[in-house]
Design an enzyme around this catalytic site. Structure first.
Site, PDB file in Angstrom:
ATOM      1  N   TYR A 237     -12.531  -1.617  -3.782  1.00 39.96           N
ATOM      2  CA  TYR A 237     -13.046  -1.973  -2.212  1.00 39.96           C
ATOM      3  C   TYR A 237     -14.439  -1.703  -2.302  1.00 39.96           C
ATOM      4  O   TYR A 237     -15.025  -1.354  -1.249  1.00 39.96           O
ATOM      5  CB  TYR A 237     -12.327  -0.634  -1.414  1.00 39.96           C
ATOM      6  CG  TYR A 237     -10.827  -1.313  -0.810  1.00 39.96           C
ATOM      7  CD1 TYR A 237     -10.755  -2.447  -0.127  1.00 39.96           C
ATOM      8  CD2 TYR A 237      -9.836  -0.484  -1.163  1.00 39.96           C
ATOM      9  CE1 TYR A 237      -9.514  -2.776   0.147  1.00 39.96           C
ATOM     10  CE2 TYR A 237      -8.634  -0.551  -0.772  1.00 39.96           C
ATOM     11  CZ  TYR A 237      -8.449  -2.021   0.107  1.00 39.96           C
ATOM     12  OH  TYR A 237      -7.147  -2.377   0.251  1.00 39.96           O
TER      13      TYR A 237
ATOM     14  N   HIS B 261      -2.000  -5.649   1.494  1.00 35.62           N
ATOM     15  CA  HIS B 261      -3.612  -6.202   1.366  1.00 35.62           C
ATOM     16  C   HIS B 261      -3.286  -7.376   0.881  1.00 35.62           C
ATOM     17  O   HIS B 261      -2.288  -7.757  -0.053  1.00 35.62           O
ATOM     18  CB  HIS B 261      -4.448  -5.247   0.468  1.00 35.62           C
ATOM     19  CG  HIS B 261      -5.494  -5.792  -0.106  1.00 35.62           C
ATOM     20  ND1 HIS B 261      -6.818  -5.970   0.702  1.00 35.62           N
ATOM     21  CD2 HIS B 261      -5.713  -6.828  -1.180  1.00 35.62           C
ATOM     22  CE1 HIS B 261      -7.615  -6.651  -0.073  1.00 35.62           C
ATOM     23  NE2 HIS B 261      -7.189  -7.083  -1.198  1.00 35.62           N
TER      24      HIS B 261
ATOM     25  N   LYS C  51       0.620  -1.180  -0.171  1.00 35.46           N
ATOM     26  CA  LYS C  51      -0.164   0.002  -0.057  1.00 35.46           C
ATOM     27  C   LYS C  51       0.678   1.356   0.056  1.00 35.46           C
ATOM     28  O   LYS C  51       2.014   1.215   0.339  1.00 35.46           O
ATOM     29  CB  LYS C  51      -0.796  -0.008   1.256  1.00 35.46           C
ATOM     30  CG  LYS C  51      -2.052  -1.011   1.044  1.00 35.46           C
ATOM     31  CD  LYS C  51      -3.087  -0.891   2.327  1.00 35.46           C
ATOM     32  CE  LYS C  51      -4.142  -1.972   2.421  1.00 35.46           C
ATOM     33  NZ  LYS C  51      -4.889  -1.837   3.156  1.00 35.46           N
TER      34      LYS C  51
ATOM     35  N   ARG D 270      -2.028 -14.021   3.958  1.00 30.21           N
ATOM     36  CA  ARG D 270      -2.719 -13.572   4.945  1.00 30.21           C
ATOM     37  C   ARG D 270      -1.992 -13.975   6.341  1.00 30.21           C
ATOM     38  O   ARG D 270      -1.749 -12.931   7.178  1.00 30.21           O
ATOM     39  CB  ARG D 270      -4.351 -13.942   5.164  1.00 30.21           C
ATOM     40  CG  ARG D 270      -5.064 -13.389   4.080  1.00 30.21           C
ATOM     41  CD  ARG D 270      -6.590 -13.842   3.938  1.00 30.21           C
ATOM     42  NE  ARG D 270      -7.287 -13.250   4.940  1.00 30.21           N
ATOM     43  CZ  ARG D 270      -7.666 -11.947   4.956  1.00 30.21           C
ATOM     44  NH1 ARG D 270      -7.356 -11.305   3.700  1.00 30.21           N
ATOM     45  NH2 ARG D 270      -8.587 -11.456   5.975  1.00 30.21           N
TER      46      ARG D 270
ATOM     47  N   GLU E   7     -10.144  -9.696  -7.741  1.00 36.17           N
ATOM     48  CA  GLU E   7      -9.011  -8.694  -7.506  1.00 36.17           C
ATOM     49  C   GLU E   7      -7.829  -8.999  -8.486  1.00 36.17           C
ATOM     50  O   GLU E   7      -7.509  -7.879  -8.924  1.00 36.17           O
ATOM     51  CB  GLU E   7      -8.753  -8.856  -5.923  1.00 36.17           C
ATOM     52  CG  GLU E   7      -9.606  -8.576  -4.995  1.00 36.17           C
ATOM     53  CD  GLU E   7      -8.991  -8.635  -3.639  1.00 36.17           C
ATOM     54  OE1 GLU E   7      -9.736  -8.187  -2.625  1.00 36.17           O
ATOM     55  OE2 GLU E   7      -7.798  -8.950  -3.459  1.00 36.17           O
TER      56      GLU E   7
HETATM   57  P1  CMP Z   1      -7.277  -4.476   3.559  1.00 38.41           P
HETATM   58  O1  CMP Z   1      -7.048  -6.148   3.842  1.00 38.41           O
HETATM   59  O2  CMP Z   1      -7.004  -3.784   2.341  1.00 38.41           O
HETATM   60  O3  CMP Z   1      -9.086  -4.749   3.384  1.00 38.41           O
HETATM   61  C1  CMP Z   1     -10.022  -3.565   3.632  1.00 38.41           C
HETATM   62  C2  CMP Z   1      -9.092  -2.441   4.313  1.00 38.41           C
HETATM   63  O4  CMP Z   1      -9.930  -1.581   5.181  1.00 38.41           O
HETATM   64  C3  CMP Z   1      -8.280  -2.894   5.396  1.00 38.41           C
HETATM   65  O5  CMP Z   1      -7.173  -3.631   5.045  1.00 38.41           O
HETATM   66  C4  CMP Z   1      -8.042  -1.794   6.119  1.00 38.41           C
HETATM   67  O6  CMP Z   1      -6.761  -0.802   5.719  1.00 38.41           O
HETATM   68  C5  CMP Z   1      -9.148  -1.051   5.972  1.00 38.41           C
HETATM   69  N1  CMP Z   1      -9.946  -1.083   7.258  1.00 38.41           N
HETATM   70  C6  CMP Z   1     -10.546  -2.215   8.017  1.00 38.41           C
HETATM   71  N2  CMP Z   1     -11.146  -1.780   9.045  1.00 38.41           N
HETATM   72  C7  CMP Z   1     -11.036  -0.486   9.079  1.00 38.41           C
HETATM   73  C8  CMP Z   1     -11.366   0.323  10.213  1.00 38.41           C
HETATM   74  N3  CMP Z   1     -12.247  -0.023  11.296  1.00 38.41           N
HETATM   75  N4  CMP Z   1     -10.859   1.845  10.160  1.00 38.41           N
HETATM   76  C9  CMP Z   1     -10.075   2.065   8.868  1.00 38.41           C
HETATM   77  N5  CMP Z   1      -9.888   1.290   7.903  1.00 38.41           N
HETATM   78  C10 CMP Z   1     -10.123   0.086   8.069  1.00 38.41           C
END
Ligand code: CMP
Length: 183
Positions: free
Chosen positions: A95, A161, A55, A131, A172
């Protein structure tokens, strides 16, 4: 009939995820015990692909090198890699599943705030494996030794991510890469 020890037959789409099928020549006794017969066995699903993103927070802090090193030393094959600066609209599309979440606007602002690196990673069980290497979404909850524990700044600026399921991985990967770019 002589069959080579191991060779890839062809990549196939299975449940939305790409896997390779392998033909394996087992020893005669092994074949008997596994299959009750002497035929070569086709055992599938050994390899899986996932989308990874380094990211903007991690790219900005020059952490792409260390993260890619960890990817390779963990046994992933990098099938594709591209540096991009997402537009706000592209980040919103990616997203879209989080559209109703309160953090959607902030997340898509952040993801379009600077360059990111997109990768297609391949390994047996790649989705789970990536993950595990990343650690929990919130770095405060991530285990020691994970990328997010080491490199993430916050739950939003969390360095990487990864796709969370085979269907998501197929969507994706297809969002960013054409099949011909996966090598
Ligand atoms: P990612 O794995 O990219 O998938 C969705 C993204 O949303 C996650 O990583 C975080 O970067 C973001 N995210 C998830 N929960 C929250 C939260 N409570 N507040 C802000 N960002 C979030």
């Amino acid at each position: 009939m002589r069959i080579p020890n191991l060779f890839i037959v062809r990549p196939v789409a299975l449940d939305g995820a790409f896997v390779d099928l392998w033909v394996v020549e087992l020893s005669r006794s092994h074949r008997r015990s596994l299959l009750g017969r002497d035929d070569a066995a086709i055992i599938g699903g050994m390899s899986e692909r996932t989308l990874a993103i380094i990211k903007p927070d991690a790219v900005e802090r020059r952490l792409a090198g260390p993260i890619i090193h960890r990817i390779e030393s963990s046994g992933f094959q990098i099938r594709a890699m591209r540096k991009v600066r997402l537009t706000k609209r592209e980040a919103e599309g990616f997203y879209a599943v989080h559209r109703e979440r309160p953090f959607f606007g902030s997340l898509t602002d952040f993801m379009s705030s600077g360059p990111a690196i997109l990768l297609v990673l391949e390994a047996p069980g790649a989705i789970k494996k990536w993950r595990s290497l990343m650690g929990a979404t919130d770095p405060a909850k991530a285990e020691a030794g994970t990328l997010r524990k080491e490199f993430a700044e916050s739950i939003e600026r969390n360095a990487t991510h990864g796709s969370d399921a085979p269907e998501t991985a197929a969507y994706e990967i297809g969002y960013f890469f054409a099949g011909i770019e996966l090598v």
